[in-house]
Design a protein around this motif. Sequence first.
Motif, PDB file in Angstrom:
ATOM      1  N   TRP A 154      31.429  38.961  43.951  1.00 33.04           N
ATOM      2  CA  TRP A 154      30.484  39.500  42.979  1.00 33.04           C
ATOM      3  C   TRP A 154      29.113  39.751  43.576  1.00 33.04           C
TER       4      TRP A 154
ATOM      5  N   ARG B  31      27.770  44.465  36.860  1.00 30.11           N
ATOM      6  CA  ARG B  31      29.161  44.180  37.238  1.00 30.11           C
ATOM      7  C   ARG B  31      30.032  45.436  37.286  1.00 30.11           C
TER       8      ARG B  31
ATOM      9  N   SER C 285      37.916  40.985  37.364  1.00 34.45           N
ATOM     10  CA  SER C 285      37.009  41.266  36.249  1.00 34.45           C
ATOM     11  C   SER C 285      37.726  41.029  34.931  1.00 34.45           C
TER      12      SER C 285
END
Length: 268
Positions: free
Chosen positions: A174, A181, A134
């Motif tokens: 993902w 997220r 991330s």
Amino acid sequence: MSTAPGPAARWERYVALGDSMTEGLWDVDPAAPETLRGWADLLASRLAERRDGPLEYANLAVRGRLLGEIVTEQLPAALALRPDLVSLVGGGNDLLRPGSDPDALAALMESAVEKVRATGADVLLATGMDAHDSPVIRATRPRVAVFNAHLWTIARRHGAHVLDVWGMRSLRDWRMWAEDRIHLSTEGHERVTQGALVALGLGAETPDWDDPLEPLPPAARAERLREDLTWLRTYAGPWVGRRLRRRSSGDARAPKRPRPQVVEIPGR
């Protein structure tokens, strides 16, 4: 994911404590689209399936809660319900904040675990997710790693179980995460449920429960940029705004399942 035979679950009353992850964001219950489900609800169902008698379940988790709020607000209410299994998952919202102290959080967590274990109940902890992939949350990775190391030590000292979210390979995809997220997708919650069964010594329902998904073709750079801009506008911006105003998405929210209820098993 089909149910496979496994060891029997011995617990009679399970209470889940925590923040948005345990509340179940963003796993919508297909039987009740207006409500959220999540890994703890799924775990309760799986435990009930592995019992001859009934399992009672309460979920006191509320999105946005800091670990101190979980310990001071949810823990006393949970202990009053006299559970024999408590999942205590928190600290993630704290660690997202700059300057947070993972050592202090660990001390608070250990105190909470001691209180639960003093009643004779079992405790299920969960490590934080590895945010290596991330670009925004990656900065929290060192703090999360220190906190996770403490959790394993706390578990050893007090005989707790640990759901190893950090070590789950499947969650590096993902597709296991919602559009924001930060929270799990429905499939992500299912995978974490399997990890929780493993942590409790009951074994996952399929041998491939943590296998990575088949990789997707790489997205074009322009497409990735559009997705990132949409995420910043839709999710990151409002989140930062709430932090600046010292507000939380869980303000004024109550737990979704504050009292223990028998988990219904279809066909029984």
